[in-house]
Motif scaffolding. Structure first.
Motif, PDB file in Angstrom:
ATOM      1  N   ASN A   1       3.996  -0.377   8.038  1.00 43.18           N
ATOM      2  CA  ASN A   1       2.815  -0.944   7.381  1.00 43.18           C
ATOM      3  C   ASN A   1       2.827  -0.743   5.873  1.00 43.18           C
ATOM      4  N   TYR A   2       3.806   0.007   5.364  1.00 36.91           N
ATOM      5  CA  TYR A   2       3.892   0.288   3.932  1.00 36.91           C
ATOM      6  C   TYR A   2       5.070  -0.438   3.273  1.00 36.91           C
ATOM      7  N   GLY A   3       5.563  -1.489   3.917  1.00 36.16           N
ATOM      8  CA  GLY A   3       6.567  -2.336   3.286  1.00 36.16           C
ATOM      9  C   GLY A   3       8.002  -2.051   3.640  1.00 36.16           C
ATOM     10  N   VAL A   4       8.276  -1.083   4.498  1.00 37.51           N
ATOM     11  CA  VAL A   4       9.651  -0.842   4.966  1.00 37.51           C
ATOM     12  C   VAL A   4       9.945  -1.853   6.071  1.00 37.51           C
ATOM     13  N   ILE A   5      10.871  -2.749   5.843  1.00 38.03           N
ATOM     14  CA  ILE A   5      11.119  -3.856   6.761  1.00 38.03           C
ATOM     15  C   ILE A   5      12.518  -3.775   7.359  1.00 38.03           C
TER      16      ILE A   5
ATOM     17  N   GLN B   1      15.500  11.565  -7.180  1.00 29.90           N
ATOM     18  CA  GLN B   1      15.783  10.469  -6.252  1.00 29.90           C
ATOM     19  C   GLN B   1      14.473   9.902  -5.701  1.00 29.90           C
ATOM     20  N   PRO B   2      14.291   8.580  -5.761  1.00 27.64           N
ATOM     21  CA  PRO B   2      13.038   7.970  -5.311  1.00 27.64           C
ATOM     22  C   PRO B   2      12.964   7.845  -3.795  1.00 27.64           C
ATOM     23  N   HIS B   3      11.777   8.075  -3.232  1.00 23.79           N
ATOM     24  CA  HIS B   3      11.557   7.976  -1.796  1.00 23.79           C
ATOM     25  C   HIS B   3      10.255   7.217  -1.515  1.00 23.79           C
ATOM     26  N   VAL B   4      10.278   6.396  -0.493  1.00 23.49           N
ATOM     27  CA  VAL B   4       9.076   5.674  -0.071  1.00 23.49           C
ATOM     28  C   VAL B   4       8.104   6.670   0.560  1.00 23.49           C
ATOM     29  N   ASN B   5       6.887   6.707   0.011  1.00 19.04           N
ATOM     30  CA  ASN B   5       5.854   7.638   0.483  1.00 19.04           C
ATOM     31  C   ASN B   5       6.348   9.081   0.507  1.00 19.04           C
ATOM     32  N   GLY B   6       7.290   9.382  -0.382  1.00 22.56           N
ATOM     33  CA  GLY B   6       7.814  10.735  -0.475  1.00 22.56           C
ATOM     34  C   GLY B   6       8.708  11.147   0.670  1.00 22.56           C
ATOM     35  N   ARG B   7       9.098  10.181   1.540  1.00 24.43           N
ATOM     36  CA  ARG B   7       9.861  10.537   2.746  1.00 24.43           C
ATOM     37  C   ARG B   7      11.196   9.831   2.886  1.00 24.43           C
ATOM     38  N   LEU B   8      11.232   8.543   2.654  1.00 24.22           N
ATOM     39  CA  LEU B   8      12.404   7.746   3.011  1.00 24.22           C
ATOM     40  C   LEU B   8      13.116   7.217   1.772  1.00 24.22           C
ATOM     41  N   ALA B   9      14.443   7.416   1.726  1.00 22.44           N
ATOM     42  CA  ALA B   9      15.235   7.047   0.549  1.00 22.44           C
ATOM     43  C   ALA B   9      15.625   5.574   0.531  1.00 22.44           C
TER      44      ALA B   9
ATOM     45  N   GLY C   1       0.785  -1.229   0.000  1.00 21.41           N
ATOM     46  CA  GLY C   1       0.000   0.000   0.000  1.00 21.41           C
ATOM     47  C   GLY C   1       0.810   1.269   0.000  1.00 21.41           C
ATOM     48  N   GLY C   2       2.125   1.167  -0.093  1.00 23.08           N
ATOM     49  CA  GLY C   2       2.966   2.351  -0.153  1.00 23.08           C
ATOM     50  C   GLY C   2       3.129   2.839  -1.581  1.00 23.08           C
ATOM     51  N   PHE C   3       3.855   3.932  -1.754  1.00 26.34           N
ATOM     52  CA  PHE C   3       4.113   4.452  -3.091  1.00 26.34           C
ATOM     53  C   PHE C   3       5.525   5.035  -3.123  1.00 26.34           C
ATOM     54  N   VAL C   4       6.012   5.202  -4.328  1.00 29.70           N
ATOM     55  CA  VAL C   4       7.343   5.757  -4.532  1.00 29.70           C
ATOM     56  C   VAL C   4       7.203   7.087  -5.254  1.00 29.70           C
ATOM     57  N   ALA C   5       7.794   8.147  -4.684  1.00 28.31           N
ATOM     58  CA  ALA C   5       7.771   9.479  -5.290  1.00 28.31           C
ATOM     59  C   ALA C   5       9.196   9.953  -5.474  1.00 28.31           C
ATOM     60  N   TRP C   6       9.409  10.755  -6.526  1.00 22.49           N
ATOM     61  CA  TRP C   6      10.746  11.256  -6.836  1.00 22.49           C
ATOM     62  C   TRP C   6      10.857  12.727  -6.444  1.00 22.49           C
ATOM     63  N   ASN C   7      11.975  13.078  -5.839  1.00 22.80           N
ATOM     64  CA  ASN C   7      12.154  14.478  -5.467  1.00 22.80           C
ATOM     65  C   ASN C   7      12.694  15.281  -6.645  1.00 22.80           C
ATOM     66  N   SER C   8      13.034  16.525  -6.414  1.00 25.14           N
ATOM     67  CA  SER C   8      13.462  17.418  -7.493  1.00 25.14           C
ATOM     68  C   SER C   8      14.783  17.007  -8.131  1.00 25.14           C
ATOM     69  N   LEU C   9      15.570  16.177  -7.422  1.00 31.61           N
ATOM     70  CA  LEU C   9      16.838  15.698  -7.964  1.00 31.61           C
ATOM     71  C   LEU C   9      16.699  14.338  -8.635  1.00 31.61           C
TER      72      LEU C   9
END
Length: 371
Positions: free
Chosen positions: A270-274, A250-258, A240-248
């Motif tokens: 709960n979004y797959g970060v284990i 770089q992909p981040h989990v839910n727009g937060r974690l690299a 249920g998570g998503f991957v978003a890319w910042n201005s550089l």
């Protein structure tokens, strides 16, 4: 000279006694080889001290560490067990360095220790969202490893269980705390265990790295856990998570974690970060393995693995090497915390490259890595 007398000399006589022991063993092997050759001249046989089957005994330099680069005693029981000389790795020879970069706080942590008579521990933790999780791991990881070592001999399973258990322990700690920031703090973890000076096991979550320098070439022992990996991205999306890319870009989990694996980051569990690590087991060859290096991403995003090997190979000792690696990352433009641990092995100093040049500029900077 009797075997008992030789063993006593190794324990008390230092460098010369070890030379005598090795010389005696070479002569014994040569006698055995001569007998074998008389019975079958058409088949080439090797001894433990005839590494290439050439019929010529290995030189003292073939074993690296006894070439006065770093003078260490031979671990006699493991050497007998594995049938080849194994040097003792002294923690006093381990090099380490950590630099804050341009951050307000150094969230990197590192540690090394002797856990048992035959087991050494090395670790780096790169915290994010604060130092809470990195400090927690630095304080308690040894404890959990020791507990599971009492129940399990397989070091890969020991590290797997330790990572998962320390993540659960941190969750309990955070839930009992009134500090809400503990829920969003996390850390990478790269941990190496060395048993008998020869069995190396590495476990990792996140993007801190471990590499082995073998015959002067970098051998990666870890793979970064980032959303760029197809298998990691699929797990995030499945949960249920998503991957978003910042201005550089770089992909981040839910727009937060690299990264897609870490200890902590409870709000993303709960979004797959284990916290389950990937592990790797390797047997060292001290005649060709120069050192192990553990690094955090402040170095990894500026200096590639082979460059790290080349820089370290130019240094006189591991302490100097760790500082050179972190300082070179700064010269290349890193703004992040940078930490390195350098562990010397038998071939330390054996594969120097005179063509290595130290650059003092690099156009890329890592300032925008964290969203």
């Amino acid at each position: 000279m009797s075997t008992a007398a030789l063993i006593n000399l190794v324990r008390t006589g230092g460098h010369q006694a070890r030379r005598a022991l090795l010389t005696s063993r070479i002569l014994q092997d040569d006698k055995c080889l001569a007998v074998v050759c008389q019975s079958s001249t058409s088949e080439r046989r090797t001894s433990r001290f005839d590494l290439d089957g050439s019929g010529r005994p290995a030189t003292w330099d073939s074993f690296g560490i006894w070439d006065n680069r770093i003078d260490e005693p031979i671990l006699l029981p493991p050497s007998i067990k594995y049938g080849k000389p194994i040097p003792k790795i002294s923690l006093s020879n381990v090099g380490c360095a950590s630099h804050i970069g341009k951050r307000k706080e150094n969230e990197d942590r590192f540690d090394y220790a002797q856990l048992t008579d035959d087991l050494l521990y090395f670790a780096v933790y790169d915290g994010h969202g604060g130092v809470a999780v990195a400090d927690f791991c630095n304080k308690y990881m040894q404890k959990y490893i020791r507990e599971f070592l009492a129940e399990e001999k397989n070091m890969e399973l020991v590290l797997m269980r330790a990572f998962l258990e320390i993540d659960k322990a941190y969750q309990r700690h955070a839930e009992l705390s009134a500090n809400a920031t503990l829920l969003t703090a996390g850390t990478t973890a790269t941990v190496a265990l060395l048993r008998d000076g020869i069995e190396l096991v590495v476990a990792s979550v996140g993007d801190s790295r471990a590499l082995l320098c073998r015959k002067g070439k970098a051998m990666k022992l870890t793979i970064d856990h980032t959303p760029e990996r197809k298998d990691e991205k699929e797990r995030i999306k499945k949960c249920g998570g998503f991957v978003a890319w910042n201005s550089l870009g770089q992909p981040h989990v839910n727009g937060r974690l690299a990264m897609t694996r870490s200890i902590g980051d409870l709000d993303l569990k709960n979004y797959g970060v284990i916290a389950e690590p990937e592990t790797k087991r390797i047997q060292l060859h001290h005649a060709s393995d120069s050192f192990l290096v553990l690094t955090t991403d402040g170095i990894n995003f500026m200096v590639n693995s082979q460059e790290i090997c080349d820089f370290v190979n130019q240094c006189h000792d591991p302490s100097e090497a760790a500082h050179v690696v972190t300082e070179q990352a700064i010269q290349y433009g890193t703004e992040d915390n940078s930490t390195a641990i350098v562990v010397p092995f038998g071939a330390w100093g054996k594969y120097k490259n005179s063509e290595v040049s130290f650059s003092f500029s690099r156009s890329f900077a890592s300032s925008g890595r964290w969203a």
